[in-house]
Write an enzyme that holds these catalytic residues in place. Structure first.
Site, mmCIF file in Angstrom:
data_model
loop_
_atom_site.group_PDB
_atom_site.id
_atom_site.type_symbol
_atom_site.label_atom_id
_atom_site.label_comp_id
_atom_site.label_asym_id
_atom_site.label_seq_id
_atom_site.Cartn_x
_atom_site.Cartn_y
_atom_site.Cartn_z
ATOM 1 N N ASP A 17 0.849 -1.188 0.000
ATOM 2 C CA ASP A 17 0.000 0.000 0.000
ATOM 3 C C ASP A 17 0.890 1.245 0.000
ATOM 4 O O ASP A 17 2.111 1.138 -0.166
ATOM 5 C CB ASP A 17 -0.961 -0.017 1.191
ATOM 6 C CG ASP A 17 -0.269 0.000 2.547
ATOM 7 O OD1 ASP A 17 0.948 0.329 2.619
ATOM 8 O OD2 ASP A 17 -0.934 -0.304 3.550
ATOM 9 N N PHE A 18 0.325 2.391 0.196
ATOM 10 C CA PHE A 18 1.067 3.647 0.137
ATOM 11 C C PHE A 18 2.181 3.753 1.175
ATOM 12 O O PHE A 18 3.114 4.532 1.012
ATOM 13 C CB PHE A 18 0.098 4.833 0.308
ATOM 14 C CG PHE A 18 -0.526 4.888 1.665
ATOM 15 C CD1 PHE A 18 0.042 5.651 2.680
ATOM 16 C CD2 PHE A 18 -1.680 4.171 1.950
ATOM 17 C CE1 PHE A 18 -0.532 5.693 3.945
ATOM 18 C CE2 PHE A 18 -2.254 4.208 3.216
ATOM 19 C CZ PHE A 18 -1.681 4.980 4.210
#
Length: 135
Positions: A17-18
């Site tokens: 994810d980020f």
């Protein structure tokens, strides 16, 4: 099976994810690879089952997952798969994802053997190679 089947998977940017932590759905793909490679290593190609006379495939019916610790980009993970039980058209497996000796994810998975839109009995050759008796 006496010991679990194992494959290695490297974590790539696309799996995270980020924040650089493995996105939870990526673990599902890793475990799918583990189940697929287990069957392939038994000398059975899933494509052959799907394209054969019976047109068989496997669908996840239920999965209980415990996310214990996160994996991050560049980690080398081991996916362990151990079949535990067969019942007619369903099979149960235990899976773990590890980083070295550290357990990151555990899952109990129930898959159904399907063909032509219906549940189908697990082929005897697969059941025998997995060392499972149908109860």
């Amino acid at each position: 099976m006496a010991s679990p089947h194992q494959i290695s998977v490297r974590v790539y940017y696309e799996d995270t994810d980020f924040s650089g932590v493995v996105y939870h759905a990526s673990y599902l793909r890793f475990m799918e690879r583990g189940r697929t490679e287990l069957i392939r290593d038994l000398g059975i190609e899933q494509r052959e089952l799907f394209d054969g006379d019976a047109e068989l495939g496997f669908a996840v019916r239920r999965m209980l997952i415990d996310f214990v610790r996160p994996a991050v980009m560049d980690d080398l993970l081991t996916i362990e798969t151990r079949p535990t039980l067969a019942r007619g058209a369903t099979m149960e497996l235990d899976q773990r994802i590890l980083r070295g000796e550290e357990v990151l994810v555990t899952a109990q998975v129930k898959v159904a053997c399907v063909g032509g839109g219906k549940a189908r009995r697990i082929p005897d050759v697969l059941r025998h190679r997995l060392g499972l008796e149908i109860i």
